[in-house]
Structure formats: structure tokens, C-alpha cells
Design a protein around this motif. Structure first.
Motif, PDB file in Angstrom:
ATOM      1  N   UNK A 111       0.852  -1.250  -0.043  1.00  0.00           N
ATOM      2  CA  UNK A 111      -0.011   0.012  -0.058  1.00  0.00           C
ATOM      3  C   UNK A 111       1.000   1.044   0.082  1.00  0.00           C
ATOM      4  N   UNK A 112       1.874   1.066   0.688  1.00  0.00           N
ATOM      5  CA  UNK A 112       2.793   2.224   0.819  1.00  0.00           C
ATOM      6  C   UNK A 112       3.537   2.561  -0.414  1.00  0.00           C
ATOM      7  N   UNK A 113       3.819   1.616  -1.130  1.00  0.00           N
ATOM      8  CA  UNK A 113       4.452   1.631  -2.637  1.00  0.00           C
ATOM      9  C   UNK A 113       3.565   2.172  -3.672  1.00  0.00           C
ATOM     10  N   UNK A 114       2.279   1.733  -3.375  1.00  0.00           N
ATOM     11  CA  UNK A 114       1.332   2.174  -4.453  1.00  0.00           C
ATOM     12  C   UNK A 114       1.120   3.549  -4.081  1.00  0.00           C
ATOM     13  N   UNK A 115       0.878   4.159  -3.024  1.00  0.00           N
ATOM     14  CA  UNK A 115       0.938   5.575  -2.738  1.00  0.00           C
ATOM     15  C   UNK A 115       1.773   6.326  -3.167  1.00  0.00           C
ATOM     16  N   UNK A 116       3.015   5.845  -2.728  1.00  0.00           N
ATOM     17  CA  UNK A 116       4.265   6.677  -3.296  1.00  0.00           C
ATOM     18  C   UNK A 116       4.298   7.015  -4.861  1.00  0.00           C
ATOM     19  N   UNK A 117       4.063   5.817  -5.476  1.00  0.00           N
ATOM     20  CA  UNK A 117       3.942   5.585  -6.836  1.00  0.00           C
ATOM     21  C   UNK A 117       2.991   6.672  -7.505  1.00  0.00           C
ATOM     22  N   UNK A 118       1.793   6.488  -7.107  1.00  0.00           N
ATOM     23  CA  UNK A 118       0.640   7.260  -7.575  1.00  0.00           C
ATOM     24  C   UNK A 118       0.962   8.956  -7.123  1.00  0.00           C
ATOM     25  N   UNK A 119       1.434   9.140  -6.092  1.00  0.00           N
ATOM     26  CA  UNK A 119       1.855  10.503  -5.798  1.00  0.00           C
ATOM     27  C   UNK A 119       2.980  11.201  -6.911  1.00  0.00           C
ATOM     28  N   UNK A 120       3.915  10.308  -7.208  1.00  0.00           N
ATOM     29  CA  UNK A 120       5.085  10.622  -7.902  1.00  0.00           C
ATOM     30  C   UNK A 120       4.537  10.728  -9.311  1.00  0.00           C
ATOM     31  N   UNK A 121       3.739   9.847  -9.591  1.00  0.00           N
ATOM     32  CA  UNK A 121       2.964   9.922 -11.097  1.00  0.00           C
ATOM     33  C   UNK A 121       2.105  11.340 -11.349  1.00  0.00           C
TER      34      UNK A 121
END
Length: 133
Positions: free
Chosen positions: A16-26
Motif C-alpha cells: 500500500x505504501x509503494x502504491x501511494x508513493x508511486x501514485x503521488x510521483x505520477x
């Protein structure tokens, strides 16, 4: 058995943390349209590593930090409808006024029932967790 449950919780939390970081970067680095939604050609090019109708690879975006790219590489391995579900859920997609679209609003905009999106997300999470082990 408790150690296994704790390990699985830790993996789910990390995902979940990885997905949130990825989405925020995108959101911060990839989306350039006023309404927060990528152009269809952009998303297609982004997910397939090509630019527009031009053959061959092109640089489409800023370099991703390694921790973002690690998740992105896993995301690219998902079937398209699961990629779409993860994108819809985890890329915030801000409005012009800086507020984020709600998940309900995003589902309505892309004409996917929210329960269908949730089922796709659950399947995507299972596949992504399998890639983490």
C-alpha cells in the motif's frame, strides 16, 4: 502461525505504501492536463514504453526514483484492466483548485462501478504481493 500473519500484514502494508508513493510521483511528474487525467495517447504510450505513433522507444517522462520504478515495473506486468484499477485508485488526480477527485467521482468519470474497481484492486494486490515474495 502468528509470525506468518504478521509477515503478511507487513507485506500488505508495504505494498500500500509503494502504491501511494508511486501514485503521488505520477501525479507530480507525469500528469500535465488541467483536469488531472492523462490523455489516452499518453497513458497508452506510458504503459507500453512508446511515444505516439512513432516506432521505437522515446523518453516519455522524468527519470523515476528507484523506489518508484521498482513498483512501476511490477505495475507494468499486470493485465491492462488491473493497471487501470491501480491507476484510478492510487494516482490522486487533482482538480484545478488543488482538491483530489474522490474514488466515487473517478469511477463515475471512467464508467466503472466502484464495486468492480474494488474487485480489480483486490486481484491486482494479490498479483503484486506475489511479485514481492
Amino acid at each position: 502461525m502468528n509470525a506468518l500473519v504478521a509477515y503478511e500484514r507487513l507485506l500488505r502494508s508495504a505494498l500500500e505504501s509503494e502504491m501511494r508513493r508511486w501514485g503521488g510521483w505520477i501525479e507530480r511528474n507525469m500528469l500535465e492536463h488541467d483536469d488531472g487525467w492523462p490523455a489516452e495517447n499518453f497513458l497508452l504510450a506510458f504503459t507500453h514504453g512508446r511515444g505516439g505513433g512513432i516506432a521505437g522507444h522515446r523518453i516519455l517522462c522524468r527519470d523515476m526514483p528507484e523506489h518508484v520504478y521498482e513498483f512501476h515495473a511490477k505495475w507494468l506486468k499486470l493485465p491492462e484492466e488491473l493497471q487501470e484499477a491501480v491507476w484510478i485508485r492510487f494516482v490522486p488526480m487533482l482538480r484545478r483548485d488543488g482538491t483530489a477527485w474522490t474514488l466515487t467521482e473517478k469511477c463515475r468519470l471512467v464508467d466503472i462501478p466502484q464495486d468492480t474497481l474494488e474487485k480489480r484492486l483486490a486481484k491486482a494486490r494479490r498479483l503484486l504481493l506475489a511479485m514481492m515474495e
